[in-house]
Design a protein around this motif. Structure first.
Motif, short mmCIF file in Angstrom:
data_model
loop_
_atom_site.label_atom_id
_atom_site.label_comp_id
_atom_site.label_asym_id
_atom_site.label_seq_id
_atom_site.Cartn_x
_atom_site.Cartn_y
_atom_site.Cartn_z
N TYR A 71 40.69 32.69 53.44
CA TYR A 71 41.02 32.86 54.86
C TYR A 71 40.39 34.14 55.39
N GLY A 84 41.34 36.22 52.12
CA GLY A 84 41.62 35.27 51.04
C GLY A 84 42.68 35.81 50.11
N ASP A 85 43.17 34.95 49.23
CA ASP A 85 44.19 35.36 48.27
C ASP A 85 43.59 36.34 47.27
N GLY A 86 43.82 37.60 47.49
CA GLY A 86 43.26 38.61 46.61
C GLY A 86 44.16 38.95 45.44
N SER A 115 39.48 39.56 45.91
CA SER A 115 40.28 40.78 45.71
C SER A 115 39.65 42.02 46.36
N ARG A 116 38.38 41.94 46.69
CA ARG A 116 37.68 43.12 47.23
C ARG A 116 37.94 44.32 46.29
N GLY A 118 40.83 45.55 45.41
CA GLY A 118 42.19 45.54 44.85
C GLY A 118 42.24 45.08 43.40
N ASP A 119 43.36 45.35 42.74
CA ASP A 119 43.52 45.00 41.32
C ASP A 119 44.17 43.63 41.12
N ARG A 159 49.09 53.10 41.64
CA ARG A 159 49.08 53.28 43.08
C ARG A 159 49.03 54.78 43.38
N ASP A 243 46.27 36.93 59.57
CA ASP A 243 46.35 36.34 58.23
C ASP A 243 47.78 36.30 57.72
N ASN A 244 48.68 36.95 58.43
CA ASN A 244 50.10 36.92 58.05
C ASN A 244 50.93 36.14 59.06
N ASP A 253 54.80 36.99 54.37
CA ASP A 253 54.27 38.28 53.97
C ASP A 253 55.19 39.45 54.32
N THR A 468 50.29 47.72 48.42
CA THR A 468 49.18 46.91 47.91
C THR A 468 48.26 47.75 47.02
P1 AMP Z 1 48.52 41.76 52.93
O1 AMP Z 1 48.54 43.13 53.55
O2 AMP Z 1 49.45 41.61 51.77
O3 AMP Z 1 48.66 40.67 53.92
O4 AMP Z 1 47.07 41.61 52.29
C1 AMP Z 1 45.89 41.63 53.05
C2 AMP Z 1 44.72 41.22 52.17
O5 AMP Z 1 44.55 42.15 51.11
C3 AMP Z 1 44.87 39.87 51.50
O6 AMP Z 1 43.61 39.28 51.42
C4 AMP Z 1 45.39 40.23 50.15
O7 AMP Z 1 45.13 39.23 49.19
C5 AMP Z 1 44.62 41.49 49.85
N1 AMP Z 1 45.33 42.35 48.88
C6 AMP Z 1 46.45 43.05 49.09
N2 AMP Z 1 46.81 43.72 47.99
C7 AMP Z 1 45.89 43.43 47.04
C8 AMP Z 1 45.71 43.82 45.67
N3 AMP Z 1 46.55 44.63 45.04
N4 AMP Z 1 44.64 43.31 45.03
C9 AMP Z 1 43.77 42.49 45.64
N5 AMP Z 1 43.88 42.09 46.91
C10 AMP Z 1 44.94 42.55 47.62
#
Ligand code: AMP
Ligand code: MG
Length: 468
Positions: A71, A84-86, A115-116, A118-119, A159, A243-244, A253, A468
């Motif tokens: 997404y 997208g689902d990260g 995931s860009r 992110g972990d 974090r 996206d939320n 979310d 996050t």
């Molecule tokens: P959110 O703020 O939870 O709606 O996340 C926004 C975007 O960041 C979404 O694409 C999430 O999948 C990605 N995201 C948030 N936290 C992480 C993380 N720890 N690792 C990878 N992607 C993340």
């Protein structure tokens, strides 16, 4: 474990997602399991080790079709063409005993192609916050995603504040379709995928809708009701990015969300929302803005663009009135009026203005209204008494306490209680979690008066973090 998956999203074109399994975790251990929801979904609660293996992501059930969804989205107003689902993986869908199809998704289940930086993981705090708040919202009667399980991973994640215990949340939703799911295909000019998605959303959520604009109309109506419900409970979502924003009309979310204690229309909790874009009082306007983004995306598939733009504009412009009507209906009920009439909006707004001036507790003021204790919420008691006289004149009889108590909760998940619960859980003590869950299961009943108490000066938790 037997879970009767029946996966419709995985049958959509490959462009919609990336197939991959959750990343196994070191030592999955069950922290919480929602027996009532499991029962609804037809999932047998087996032994805890087996549950932890499944909902920690180590043991993928046979009929699952794990995938990360694609997404896009506007985050704080700026467009990100690919999110997208990260850190989430959709295991699949099940049809519950109520005949409703729902997604079962692991959140915090490891990195994905989306995931860009992110972990792909989550720590215990946000997982338990979402667990408690989403289940409380459900018990309050608000459409919402739900929490099926929380599993500790036995791994540390890192974090800003240092090493924290990892966890995986199992989230259950009518679907994970968002405004951003439409945006990604619209932005790319992938009209066929957009059409497929539109048809899928209609079939899954609004089977009576006759086309893209009718879908827009249905989502606007659902979002209008949802936002009015948030407002009526003092709930602040905190990250109403597109996206939320769920097509189903469910709250989705739970990041830096919170329920207000002292009422103020400009209240913000999210530590990253410095401009107050998602402040309590801005939520109706943002919901309309989000629907305008959905409209823009849906329009990309229309053949007669001019006529479609005109109709879509009308639909979006009609939304503020929808929210206002839903708001008035709900707040009228909160002050004991079964139906609103002329002048009631002003009466309600005057009460809110007094509450704001005196920092009255949102939840407790409405809960106390049928009793003499309501005036204790105010420092300017004369002003409140004058309002109460007008109110009683309008009621023209004694307030119907039972009806009012059915819409004004006695207990909400107050932010300081959530923080205390997380702190205890990190130290291995789940008792505060259990206590919150027990009281919040029946939020309109006075089962645990101490949880209804607003924070003392020392207990106030002014901000929440995404984690996050
Ligand atoms: P959110 O703020 O939870 O709606 O996340 C926004 C975007 O960041 C979404 O694409 C999430 O999948 C990605 N995201 C948030 N936290 C992480 C993380 N720890 N690792 C990878 N992607 C993340
Ligand atoms: Mg999100």
């Amino acid at each position: 474990m037997q879970i009767s998956f029946d996966n419709s999203y995985a049958a959509l074109p490959d462009a919609f997602y990336t197939r991959l399994d959750p990343t196994p975790v070191k030592a999955p251990r069950m922290l919480a399991f929602n027996d009532e929801l499991a029962e609804l979904l037809g999932i047998e609660a087996g032994d805890p080790a087996q549950l932890a293996a499944v909902f920690g992501g180590n043991d993928v059930p046979a009929q699952a079709a794990p995938l990360a969804q694609l997404y896009a989205g506007h985050q704080f107003g700026s467009f990100n063409p690919q999110l997208g689902d990260g850190r989430a993986i959709l295991l699949g869908e099940v049809t519950g005993r109520d005949g409703i199809r729902r997604d079962i998704q692991l959140k915090g289940s490891g990195p994905t192609p989306y995931s860009r930086m992110g972990d792909g993981r989550a720590w215990l705090g946000p997982v338990l916050r979402e667990y408690v708040v989403s289940e409380a919202m459900h018990a309050l009667g608000v459409p919402t995603t739900r929490a099926l399980a929380a599993v500790a991973t036995g791994e540390s994640i890192y974090r800003e504040t240092g090493a924290l215990p990892g966890a995986v949340l199992t989230r259950v939703a009518r679907s994970h379709l968002r405004v951003g799911t439409f945006q990604v295909f619209a932005h790319r000019g992938e009209v066929e995928n957009l059409r497929t998605l539109t048809g899928y959303a209609i079939a899954r959520h609004y089977p009576d809708a006759t086309g893209p604009l009718d879908l827009l109309r249905a989502v606007c109506a659902a979002q209008a009701e949802l936002i009015a419900q948030w407002m009526s409970l003092g709930f602040i979502h905190g990250v109403m990015n597109t996206d939320n924003c769920a097509i189903s009309g469910e709250t989705i979310d739970y990041g830096p969300c919170a329920f207000m204690d002292a009422y103020h229309a400009a209240r913000v909790f999210s530590s990253i929302d410095r401009q107050g874009r998602y402040a309590y009082g801005n939520q109706p306007g943002i919901a309309v803005w989000n629907m305008a983004q959905l409209a823009t995306s849906l329009l990309q598939q229309m053949d007669d663009k001019d006529a479609a733009v005109e109709e879509a504009t009308e639909i979006v412009h009609a939304m503020p009135a929808l929210i206002e009507a839903a708001w008035l209906r709900r707040f009228a009920a909160k002050i004991g009026l079964p139906a609103a009439q002329d002048g009631d909006q002003g009466l309600i707004e005057d009460l809110l203005a007094l509450m704001q001036k005196d920092g009255a507790d949102f939840t407790n003021t409405f809960r106390a209204l049928p009793t003499d204790a309501a005036r204790d919420q105010f420092t300017d008691r004369d002003a409140f008494d004058a309002w109460a006289t007008r109110w009683r004149d309008r009621l023209d009889r004694a307030p119907d306490a039972a009806a009012m108590n059915a819409v004004n909760p006695a207990v909400i998940p107050r932010n300081h209680r959530i923080e205390q619960m997380i702190e205890a859980a990190v130290a291995g003590d789940m008792a505060p979690f259990e206590r919150l869950m027990a009281a919040l299961a029946t939020p309109y009943a006075e089962t645990d008066p101490d949880l209804a108490r607003p924070p003392t000066e020392d207990e106030i938790v002014p901000a929440t973090f995404c984690g996050t």
